[in-house]
Design a protein around this motif. Structure first.
Motif, PDB file in Angstrom:
ATOM      1  N   ILE A 279      48.154  44.171  41.369  1.00 38.28           N
ATOM      2  CA  ILE A 279      49.398  44.355  42.100  1.00 38.28           C
ATOM      3  C   ILE A 279      50.536  43.782  41.263  1.00 38.28           C
ATOM      4  CG2 ILE A 279      50.659  43.801  44.217  1.00 38.28           C
ATOM      5  CD1 ILE A 279      47.976  43.398  45.595  1.00 38.28           C
ATOM      6  N   GLU A 280      51.615  44.510  41.157  1.00 41.17           N
ATOM      7  CA  GLU A 280      52.832  44.070  40.477  1.00 41.17           C
ATOM      8  C   GLU A 280      52.549  43.607  39.048  1.00 41.17           C
ATOM      9  OE1 GLU A 280      56.552  41.006  41.116  1.00 41.17           O
ATOM     10  OE2 GLU A 280      55.253  41.436  42.817  1.00 41.17           O
ATOM     11  N   GLY A 281      52.066  44.529  38.238  1.00 44.25           N
ATOM     12  CA  GLY A 281      51.903  44.255  36.815  1.00 44.25           C
ATOM     13  C   GLY A 281      50.901  43.174  36.489  1.00 44.25           C
ATOM     14  N   HIS A 282      49.802  43.116  37.193  1.00 43.92           N
ATOM     15  CA  HIS A 282      48.701  42.177  36.930  1.00 43.92           C
ATOM     16  C   HIS A 282      49.065  40.723  37.210  1.00 43.92           C
ATOM     17  CE1 HIS A 282      46.247  45.352  35.045  1.00 43.92           C
ATOM     18  NE2 HIS A 282      47.384  45.779  34.540  1.00 43.92           N
ATOM     19  N   LYS A 283      50.174  40.478  37.918  1.00 47.23           N
ATOM     20  CA  LYS A 283      50.477  39.111  38.338  1.00 47.23           C
ATOM     21  C   LYS A 283      49.580  38.696  39.501  1.00 47.23           C
ATOM     22  CE  LYS A 283      55.398  39.327  37.137  1.00 47.23           C
ATOM     23  NZ  LYS A 283      56.772  39.267  37.692  1.00 47.23           N
ATOM     24  N   TYR A 284      49.193  39.671  40.295  1.00 44.71           N
ATOM     25  CA  TYR A 284      48.360  39.418  41.467  1.00 44.71           C
ATOM     26  C   TYR A 284      47.262  40.474  41.525  1.00 44.71           C
ATOM     27  CZ  TYR A 284      52.820  37.201  42.560  1.00 44.71           C
ATOM     28  OH  TYR A 284      53.969  36.466  42.487  1.00 44.71           O
ATOM     29  N   TYR A 285      46.188  40.125  42.221  1.00 41.08           N
ATOM     30  CA  TYR A 285      45.089  41.069  42.431  1.00 41.08           C
ATOM     31  C   TYR A 285      44.627  40.975  43.883  1.00 41.08           C
ATOM     32  CZ  TYR A 285      44.361  41.867  37.408  1.00 41.08           C
ATOM     33  OH  TYR A 285      44.513  42.212  36.087  1.00 41.08           O
ATOM     34  N   LEU A 286      44.277  42.119  44.440  1.00 38.56           N
ATOM     35  CA  LEU A 286      43.557  42.172  45.699  1.00 38.56           C
ATOM     36  C   LEU A 286      42.091  42.399  45.359  1.00 38.56           C
ATOM     37  CD1 LEU A 286      43.660  42.240  48.810  1.00 38.56           C
ATOM     38  CD2 LEU A 286      43.935  44.722  48.643  1.00 38.56           C
ATOM     39  N   GLN A 287      41.224  41.562  45.886  1.00 40.24           N
ATOM     40  CA  GLN A 287      39.806  41.609  45.520  1.00 40.24           C
ATOM     41  C   GLN A 287      38.913  41.750  46.746  1.00 40.24           C
ATOM     42  OE1 GLN A 287      37.369  37.982  44.393  1.00 40.24           O
ATOM     43  NE2 GLN A 287      37.530  38.910  42.350  1.00 40.24           N
TER      44      GLN A 287
ATOM     45  N   ASN B  61      39.905  38.770  49.048  1.00 36.91           N
ATOM     46  CA  ASN B  61      40.577  37.677  48.345  1.00 36.91           C
ATOM     47  C   ASN B  61      41.890  38.125  47.725  1.00 36.91           C
ATOM     48  OD1 ASN B  61      38.242  35.978  48.767  1.00 36.91           O
ATOM     49  ND2 ASN B  61      37.248  37.109  47.108  1.00 36.91           N
ATOM     50  N   PHE B  62      42.770  37.164  47.540  1.00 34.21           N
ATOM     51  CA  PHE B  62      44.049  37.382  46.874  1.00 34.21           C
ATOM     52  C   PHE B  62      44.083  36.491  45.639  1.00 34.21           C
ATOM     53  CE2 PHE B  62      48.809  36.812  46.750  1.00 34.21           C
ATOM     54  CZ  PHE B  62      49.080  38.117  46.382  1.00 34.21           C
ATOM     55  N   LEU B  63      44.213  37.090  44.448  1.00 36.69           N
ATOM     56  CA  LEU B  63      44.204  36.346  43.198  1.00 36.69           C
ATOM     57  C   LEU B  63      45.615  36.250  42.642  1.00 36.69           C
ATOM     58  CD1 LEU B  63      41.094  37.960  41.417  1.00 36.69           C
ATOM     59  CD2 LEU B  63      41.160  36.214  43.209  1.00 36.69           C
ATOM     60  N   ILE B  64      45.984  35.065  42.196  1.00 35.43           N
ATOM     61  CA  ILE B  64      47.296  34.819  41.606  1.00 35.43           C
ATOM     62  C   ILE B  64      47.098  34.459  40.146  1.00 35.43           C
ATOM     63  CG2 ILE B  64      49.407  33.442  41.727  1.00 35.43           C
ATOM     64  CD1 ILE B  64      48.655  32.800  44.636  1.00 35.43           C
ATOM     65  N   ASN B  65      47.714  35.237  39.250  1.00 35.15           N
ATOM     66  CA  ASN B  65      47.597  34.986  37.812  1.00 35.15           C
ATOM     67  C   ASN B  65      48.531  33.846  37.432  1.00 35.15           C
ATOM     68  OD1 ASN B  65      47.647  35.063  34.979  1.00 35.15           O
ATOM     69  ND2 ASN B  65      47.190  37.251  34.958  1.00 35.15           N
ATOM     70  N   LEU B  66      47.992  32.637  37.378  1.00 34.43           N
ATOM     71  CA  LEU B  66      48.799  31.455  37.100  1.00 34.43           C
ATOM     72  C   LEU B  66      49.377  31.482  35.698  1.00 34.43           C
ATOM     73  CD1 LEU B  66      46.486  28.742  38.710  1.00 34.43           C
ATOM     74  CD2 LEU B  66      48.457  29.878  39.739  1.00 34.43           C
ATOM     75  N   SER B  67      48.642  32.028  34.743  1.00 38.80           N
ATOM     76  CA  SER B  67      49.104  32.064  33.357  1.00 38.80           C
ATOM     77  C   SER B  67      50.370  32.894  33.224  1.00 38.80           C
ATOM     78  CB  SER B  67      48.008  32.623  32.447  1.00 38.80           C
ATOM     79  OG  SER B  67      46.856  31.816  32.503  1.00 38.80           O
TER      80      SER B  67
END
Length: 262
Positions: free
Chosen positions: A67-75, A124-130
């Motif tokens: 979602i939104e350019g790989h900043k977030y993921y729905l899993q 799950n909701f993943l947040i790309n911290l990097s």
């Protein structure tokens, strides 16, 4: 109530991010970046019956949607495995089902043990911290920072799910039946065969929280390590009720494959 609020907040957040992604780029084909992952690892239980070195096997399967350019993921995730543990102690038996011809047996109990087998489905909701940290750094310094390591990303993982389990608790040395969930209580012959015949699974909600490290091997393949806690909306996982929710950790090493080429 807490579980319902978490689910509502998670669904609302995912909807907002998905809506924003659709508005900003209607022509974007999301299927090109969907990924499927597989992981194997070990679980460690935290509850009323605990043991430091009690590790059990588990495996997981995931479907990741950016979602939104790989900043977030729905899993969407499926996990299956078991947890177990044991306590060693000595005190007079207080198990009301340990009888002979209806008479309570008086003896010293030498500890207790349990085993739980389960299946679980999570959203799950993943947040790309990097990526978020890199973006915040550039904005704060108002300059181009040095190129980050694009091969390594760290994620925060939060989610909710449904855990379907069976749990059996016995005395440690005699293996006398104490309690169970998801097994039939066969009372004949002083509960001699109690806990030997499986019944329907017990279904309870679960809250997921963890961290993931992803390393890119190629444009379509990544390896990852994750440490995830699963906090049950229940105190039944170890078949011992003490008024506190049970939880277990899942440590996993896995691989993620992008389904289609971009």
């Amino acid at each position: 109530m807490m579980m319902k609020r978490i689910i509502q907040v998670l669904i609302f957040s995912v909807f907002c991010f998905q809506l924003q992604a659709q508005i900003t780029d209607k022509a974007y084909n999301i299927f090109n970046n969907w990924s499927v992952g597989f992981g194997v690892g070990a679980t460690h239980f935290h509850g009323d019956i605990m043991q430091k070195d009690a590790l059990e096997k588990a495996f997981s399967v995931q479907l990741d949607i950016p979602i939104e350019g790989h900043k977030y993921y729905l899993q969407a995730e499926f996990i299956r495995g078991s947890v177990s543990s044991a306590n060693s102690f000595s005190y007079p038996c207080d198990n009301p089902r340990h009888t002979i011809e209806g008479v309570l047996v008086q003896h010293i109990t030498e500890g207790e043990m349990f085993n739980m087998e389960y299946m679980e489905f999570d959203i799950n909701f993943l947040i790309n911290l990097s990526r978020l940290f890199d973006q915040m750094t550039k904005k704060r310094l108002s300059i181009e920072t040095a190129a980050k390591n694009d091969k390594l990303d760290f994620f925060c993982k939060v989610g909710v799910g449904l855990n379907m389990f069976r749990s059996l608790r016995k005395e440690l040395k005699t293996e006398e039946f104490i309690n169970s969930y998801g097994y039939e209580w066969l009372w004949q012959n002083d509960f001699e065969n109690a806990g030997t015949k499986k019944d329907e699974t017990v279904n309870e909600g679960v809250f997921v929280l963890g961290v993931i490290a992803n390393y890119k091997i190629s444009e379509r393949v990544k390896i990852n390590f994750s440490a995830t806690s699963r906090i049950g909306d229940t105190d039944k996982w170890d078949a011992k009720i003490n008024g506190k929710n049970d939880m277990f950790m899942f440590y996993s090493l896995g691989t993620t494959f992008k389904l289609f080429k971009s």
